[in-house]
Write an enzyme that holds these catalytic residues in place. Sequence first.
Site, PDB file in Angstrom:
ATOM      1  N   GLY A   9       0.873  -1.244   0.030  1.00  0.00           N
ATOM      2  CA  GLY A   9       0.001  -0.093  -0.098  1.00  0.00           C
ATOM      3  C   GLY A   9       0.776   1.130   0.050  1.00  0.00           C
ATOM      4  N   SER A  10       0.221   2.446   0.610  1.00  0.00           N
ATOM      5  CA  SER A  10       0.983   3.533   0.319  1.00  0.00           C
ATOM      6  C   SER A  10       2.007   3.593   1.623  1.00  0.00           C
ATOM      7  CB  SER A  10       0.203   4.637   0.857  1.00  0.00           C
ATOM      8  OG  SER A  10      -0.475   4.535   2.024  1.00  0.00           O
ATOM      9  N   GLY A  58       2.610   2.257   5.493  1.00  0.00           N
ATOM     10  CA  GLY A  58       3.815   1.404   6.028  1.00  0.00           C
ATOM     11  C   GLY A  58       4.436   1.915   7.098  1.00  0.00           C
ATOM     12  N   GLU A  95       5.776  -3.418   1.047  1.00  0.00           N
ATOM     13  CA  GLU A  95       5.729  -2.931  -0.632  1.00  0.00           C
ATOM     14  C   GLU A  95       5.103  -1.676  -0.484  1.00  0.00           C
ATOM     15  OE1 GLU A  95       7.476  -4.545  -2.583  1.00  0.00           O
ATOM     16  OE2 GLU A  95       7.673  -6.646  -2.129  1.00  0.00           O
ATOM     17  N   CYS A 105       2.320   0.080  -8.662  1.00  0.00           N
ATOM     18  CA  CYS A 105       3.258   0.664  -7.764  1.00  0.00           C
ATOM     19  C   CYS A 105       4.454   0.847  -8.693  1.00  0.00           C
ATOM     20  CB  CYS A 105       3.640  -0.299  -6.533  1.00  0.00           C
ATOM     21  SG  CYS A 105       3.713  -1.661  -6.802  1.00  0.00           S
TER      22      CYS A 105
END
Length: 502
Positions: A234-235, A239, A256, A290
């Site tokens: 995700g963003s 994270g 990730e 991404c």
Amino acid sequence: MTTTSIATRLLDHFGLGAAAQTGDWPVRSPIDGATLAQVRTHGLADADAAITRAQQAFEAWRSVPAPRRGELIRLLGEALRQDKQALGELVSLETGKILSEGLGEVQEMIDICDFAVGLSRQLHGLTIASERPGHRMMETWHPLGVVGVISAFNFPAAVWSWNFALAIVCGNPVVWKPSEKTPLTALACQALFERAAQRFGDAPQDLSQLLVGARELGERLVDDHRVALVSATGSTRMGREVAPRVAQRFGRSLLELGGNNAVIVTPSADLDLAVRGIAFAAVGTCGQRCTTTRRLIVHEGVREALVARLKKAYAGLPVGHPLEAGTLVGPLIDGASFEAMQAALRLAAAEGGRVTGGERLLQAEHPQAYYVRPAIVEMPAQTDTVRRETFAPILYVLGYTDFDEALRLQNDVPQGLSSAVFTNDLREAETFLSASGSDCGIANVNIGTSGAEIGGAFGGEKETGGGRESGSDAWRNYMRRATNTVNYSRALPLAQGVRFDV
Ligand code: UN1
């Protein structure tokens, strides 16, 4: 056919008809804003119970021989092969990506299943020379425990499968919190897994469990000490919350996060390749991978020619219904994503950027959907807006004259996922791949930044989070390593020559 009727057909196909119509959570299609289904959401008590059940499953599954665990993933791969078309359509319906990319996503799942099956006979440790006579050292890889997977809307199935296939062959059950925007794909994946488990015969219950609903469910996975590994996609903002919370309880996390991927085009580049490579990577999945190319760093000598060709390609891009043949760009996921794109374009313009494209399309036909013309923005410098990841099809163009300057620009962003250079100059290519070249987890030559194969390790540095999933030795994230020393002599020599005679 309306998106709702396609959804009904696909949900029936996966045996989800009733389950996906009677819940409290509306699922809308980015294609036209229609409500596709109403799914039932879970609460915190469900999350807690799922983790308890997963822990029980772990105690049984960890002792099943790894090659036998691989058989379960082989059967999942078979189910995916059988249902590739239906699952690919569902992915398109729920994410808005074009069918070819929806099918590609399922192929990526099949590929990781094949990879994991082979891996199930190759979870190797080392043997290590002992300094002591009559001693042997080795390392053994053991199953880790419950794996929590938090996934994003843009790859609603493949990212789960990278984690799931490896976790299962490594001996771990998975509790999955999919994006609240894509629960139908998750329910279909779960149904396919259950079909595989039935054919397998004696798999423990609850190897795979789904938590559908809001972010608090993910937070439960993050904070529960019984979840040995939290794998989150995700963003960067997400994270930043997940990593310290998991670390606080000494759990493992695999992150990730955002990317701000650049392509460098040098004077010797094959521009035909560059145009195609950049276009796919910059506008594929409507700029919502991404790995999407977000920055083009082009030598001043070829800048004008390349940008003109890209603008021409962009102007002719078929934007529209992702399930219709010929479409190359589907809609953005939702209105918030459209607003974020427009805000970034406004900021870039205020910073001196020249914007081409970016406008909303098909608004009259689909007032509840957000189709856009992908944007090219020629920037005077790598400004704050360029250095931020906006999850939309915006390609910022920066010029350079000296290759070292291009490398500096490429690396001078907080993110470190993917990167590429188009060049026919060996020195430039090798410099780009060297220790003083790209600082990303993925560095390519003469191909774009997206569309990685599953055989390699996938992930990146800096604010991308440092995790590596999918191929190579990423499986080690899902296991714990034990170092074993065995004494087969009749003496007890101590290491380092220590004497301790009692
Ligand atoms: C993602 O966008 O989260 O390399 C994953 C790619 C795909 C995976 C993208 N194989 O673009």
